[in-house]
Structure formats: structure tokens, C-alpha cells
Design a protein around this motif. Structure first.
Motif, short mmCIF file in Angstrom:
data_model
loop_
_atom_site.label_atom_id
_atom_site.label_comp_id
_atom_site.label_asym_id
_atom_site.label_seq_id
_atom_site.Cartn_x
_atom_site.Cartn_y
_atom_site.Cartn_z
N UNK A 1 13.55 -4.64 -2.02
CA UNK A 1 12.75 -5.86 -2.12
C UNK A 1 11.44 -5.73 -1.36
N UNK A 2 10.51 -6.66 -1.63
CA UNK A 2 9.32 -6.85 -0.82
C UNK A 2 9.44 -8.23 -0.19
N UNK A 3 8.53 -8.55 0.74
CA UNK A 3 8.56 -9.87 1.35
C UNK A 3 7.24 -10.61 1.11
N UNK A 4 7.24 -11.88 1.41
CA UNK A 4 6.03 -12.70 1.29
C UNK A 4 5.75 -13.37 2.63
N UNK A 5 5.85 -12.61 3.69
CA UNK A 5 5.61 -13.12 5.03
C UNK A 5 4.12 -13.24 5.31
N UNK A 6 3.75 -14.12 6.19
CA UNK A 6 2.40 -14.24 6.73
C UNK A 6 1.34 -14.47 5.64
N UNK A 7 1.73 -15.11 4.54
CA UNK A 7 0.77 -15.43 3.50
C UNK A 7 0.40 -14.27 2.59
N UNK A 8 1.12 -13.18 2.70
CA UNK A 8 0.85 -12.01 1.86
C UNK A 8 2.16 -11.37 1.43
N UNK A 9 2.09 -10.11 1.12
CA UNK A 9 3.29 -9.36 0.74
C UNK A 9 3.45 -8.16 1.67
N UNK A 10 4.69 -7.70 1.80
CA UNK A 10 4.94 -6.55 2.64
C UNK A 10 6.16 -5.78 2.19
N UNK A 11 6.22 -4.53 2.64
CA UNK A 11 7.36 -3.66 2.33
C UNK A 11 7.48 -2.63 3.44
N UNK A 12 8.70 -2.17 3.70
CA UNK A 12 9.00 -1.16 4.71
C UNK A 12 9.67 0.02 4.03
N UNK A 13 9.36 1.23 4.49
CA UNK A 13 9.99 2.45 3.99
C UNK A 13 9.78 3.54 5.02
N UNK A 14 10.36 4.71 4.80
CA UNK A 14 10.21 5.82 5.75
C UNK A 14 9.37 6.92 5.13
N UNK A 15 8.58 7.58 5.97
CA UNK A 15 7.78 8.71 5.52
C UNK A 15 8.63 9.98 5.59
N UNK A 16 8.09 11.14 5.20
CA UNK A 16 8.90 12.36 5.20
C UNK A 16 9.48 12.77 6.55
N UNK A 17 8.87 12.33 7.66
CA UNK A 17 9.38 12.66 8.99
C UNK A 17 10.35 11.61 9.51
N UNK A 18 10.53 10.52 8.76
CA UNK A 18 11.45 9.48 9.18
C UNK A 18 10.82 8.33 9.93
N UNK A 19 9.48 8.30 9.99
CA UNK A 19 8.80 7.17 10.64
C UNK A 19 8.89 5.93 9.77
N UNK A 20 8.97 4.76 10.39
CA UNK A 20 9.04 3.49 9.68
C UNK A 20 7.62 3.07 9.31
N UNK A 21 7.36 2.95 8.03
CA UNK A 21 6.04 2.60 7.53
C UNK A 21 6.10 1.19 6.96
N UNK A 22 5.09 0.40 7.26
CA UNK A 22 4.98 -0.96 6.75
C UNK A 22 3.66 -1.11 6.02
N UNK A 23 3.71 -1.67 4.83
CA UNK A 23 2.50 -2.03 4.10
C UNK A 23 2.45 -3.54 4.05
#
Length: 126
Positions: free
Chosen positions: A98-120
Motif C-alpha cells: 500500500x501507499x499512504x496519504x499522510x501529511x496532505x500527500x502520498x508516501x511509501x516505504x521500501x528497502x534499497x539493495x543494502x537494506x536501508x529504509x527508503x521513504x518517498x
């Protein structure tokens, strides 16, 4: 001179793979790289420098959040889905696919190839 963010070194399992992941994700051209660094150049001259850190056997997860416009969010999210990248609407990873609609916009979380938590996000928190 105002304070601005210039660069950071991000631990990677494979510096080239991590840099490629972010360049493709954000539709960025290849940036000059040197020494142990595989670089990604963001707007305003901000440099992400991916490196395999000597003596580091286990990479501790860090969190990196990126503010993008709605069009780039749509294209990036479509690439994540097409590539089967696991993603969540929340940082606790309780809302998979899923994505979210927090803070008046949209967001999503996932991990990069090294395992870091990435947020858009499409809107800043403040």
C-alpha cells in the motif's frame, strides 16, 4: 551563507548496484564517481555517495526520505510494483503493498539493495 545539505556517504553491499538502483528509481543521469564512491547527484547539488565500508561486515539499516513531485511518485511507484519490490504504507511495515496519504500527500516505504529504509513522500511534513 545559508546552511544547505551537500553530501552523505551511504553504506552499501555493492556501491555500483546501490547507485544504479537510485539513478533508475529517480530517473537521474550517471554522475561522476571517484575512489570508493559510486555517486548519485540530486537536485541542488546534493550528492549521495555509496561505498562499501572497510571493516563493516553488517550494514545497520538507516532511514532516508526523499521528497518527489506527484508525477515522479507515480512513475517511481509503478517501477517498484513492476519490479516486485516489497513496499509498505507505514514505517512499521504493517501495511504491505500500500501507499499512504499522510501529511496532505502520498508516501511509501521500501528497502534499497543494502537494506536501508527508503521513504518517498509528495509533501513535506512541515
Amino acid at each position: 551563507m545559508p546552511v544547505t545539505f551537500n553530501h552523505t556517504i551511504i553504506a552499501a553491499k555493492d556501491a555500483g548496484e546501490s547507485a544504479r538502483f537510485f539513478r533508475e528509481l529517480f530517473e537521474l543521469p550517471e554522475a561522476p564517481s571517484w575512489g570508493p564512491f559510486a555517486n548519485v547527484l540530486l537536485d541542488e547539488g546534493v550528492l549521495l555517495q555509496f561505498a562499501v565500508l572497510p571493516g563493516v561486515e553488517e550494514i545497520l539499516m538507516q532511514h532516508y526520505a526523499f521528497l518527489v513531485d506527484d508525477d515522479l511518485f507515480d512513475r517511481t511507484y509503478a517501477r517498484l510494483v513492476d519490479q516486485g519490490v516489497e513496499h509498505w504504507a507505514d514505517p512499521q511495515m504493517t501495511r504491505p503493498g500500500e501507499t499512504n496519504t499522510e501529511h496532505g500527500g502520498r508516501g511509501v516505504y521500501f528497502k534499497d539493495p543494502a537494506g536501508h529504509a527508503i521513504e518517498l513522500i509528495t509533501r513535506p511534513y512541515l
